[in-house]
Design an enzyme around this catalytic site. Structure first.
Site, PDB file in Angstrom:
ATOM      1  N   ASP A   8      34.180  52.567  40.325  1.00  0.00           N
ATOM      2  CA  ASP A   8      33.077  53.109  41.040  1.00  0.00           C
ATOM      3  C   ASP A   8      33.751  54.707  41.686  1.00  0.00           C
ATOM      4  OD1 ASP A   8      35.232  52.759  42.984  1.00  0.00           O
ATOM      5  OD2 ASP A   8      34.218  51.558  44.363  1.00  0.00           O
ATOM      6  N   CYS A  65      38.656  50.584  41.408  1.00  0.00           N
ATOM      7  CA  CYS A  65      37.851  50.966  42.668  1.00  0.00           C
ATOM      8  C   CYS A  65      38.771  51.242  43.555  1.00  0.00           C
ATOM      9  CB  CYS A  65      36.797  49.789  42.913  1.00  0.00           C
ATOM     10  SG  CYS A  65      37.542  48.095  43.664  1.00  0.00           S
ATOM     11  N   HIS A  98      51.531  35.048  31.177  1.00  0.00           N
ATOM     12  CA  HIS A  98      50.983  33.765  31.768  1.00  0.00           C
ATOM     13  C   HIS A  98      49.642  33.344  31.810  1.00  0.00           C
ATOM     14  CE1 HIS A  98      54.986  32.625  33.962  1.00  0.00           C
ATOM     15  NE2 HIS A  98      55.342  33.087  32.782  1.00  0.00           N
ATOM     16  N   HIS A 133      51.270  27.858  28.750  1.00  0.00           N
ATOM     17  CA  HIS A 133      50.454  28.762  29.314  1.00  0.00           C
ATOM     18  C   HIS A 133      49.112  28.827  28.570  1.00  0.00           C
ATOM     19  CE1 HIS A 133      53.655  30.319  31.594  1.00  0.00           C
ATOM     20  NE2 HIS A 133      54.367  30.457  30.377  1.00  0.00           N
TER      21      HIS A 133
HETATM   22  C1  RB5 Z   1      34.088  51.485  48.293  1.00  0.00           C
HETATM   23  O1  RB5 Z   1      33.982  52.388  49.485  1.00  0.00           O
HETATM   24  C2  RB5 Z   1      34.974  50.409  48.305  1.00  0.00           C
HETATM   25  O2  RB5 Z   1      34.468  49.255  49.340  1.00  0.00           O
HETATM   26  C3  RB5 Z   1      35.308  49.753  47.000  1.00  0.00           C
HETATM   27  O3  RB5 Z   1      35.870  51.028  46.152  1.00  0.00           O
HETATM   28  C4  RB5 Z   1      36.452  48.651  46.667  1.00  0.00           C
HETATM   29  O4  RB5 Z   1      37.578  49.125  47.331  1.00  0.00           O
HETATM   30  C5  RB5 Z   1      35.788  47.388  46.945  1.00  0.00           C
HETATM   31  O5  RB5 Z   1      36.392  46.501  46.734  1.00  0.00           O
END
Ligand code: RB5
Length: 150
Positions: A8, A65, A98, A133
């Protein structure tokens, strides 16, 4: 190795850095976005990348993210995906040995570029150990298929 990458807005800078790092190491990288810093929704990119792995269109997924949590959770909703959400190389290594993790999620607000490179390099280089595993990973497949694992 063919690696699909997704992030993201919070993860895009680290994702782009790791994409270049992996290309320099000789891997084929498919980048499904995002490609800018405008706010987007992490499930979109986690799901898209994970479905490519589940379909056999990529060997592994590397996701970023802010924390790694949300995009990793999205990936783990896709049947057949075992996404490890990690912030240090030891867990990355064990997630391969694992758990045969086929996706990796990292938090750009959690780790810096150097640690992230170590995590990815360790995770890519480590083989699944199989044996007991393998039985446990098969139990994860049972859960995916709607069966009780025991
Ligand atoms: C975005 O603000 C943030 O919520 C996203 O990048 C992430 O950390 C969510 O799990």
């Amino acid at each position: 190795m063919k690696i699909v990458m997704g992030s993201d807005h919070a993860g895009v800078v680290l994702k782009d850095h790791l994409a270049e790092h992996l290309r320099e190491a000789g891997h084929e990288v498919v980048d499904v976005g995002t490609h800018g810093t405008s706010s987007v929704d992490y499930p979109t990119y986690g799901e898209t990348a994970a479905r490519m792995v589940a379909a056999g269109d990529a060997d592994r997924a590397v996701l970023v993210c802010g924390t790694g949590q949300g995009i990793g959770m999205a990936a783990n909703k896709v049947p057949g995906i075992r996404c490890a959400i990690v912030s240090e190389p030891f867990s990355a290594k064990l997630s391969r040995e694992h758990n045969d993790a086929n996706a990796l999620a990292i938090g750009a607000r959690v780790v810096g570029e150097g640690v992230a490179e170590d995590i990815v390099d360790t995770w890519i280089a480590t083989e699944f150990l199989g044996g007991r595993h393998g039985r446990r990973v098969s139990m994860l497949d049972d859960i995916d298929a709607g069966r009780h694992a025991n």
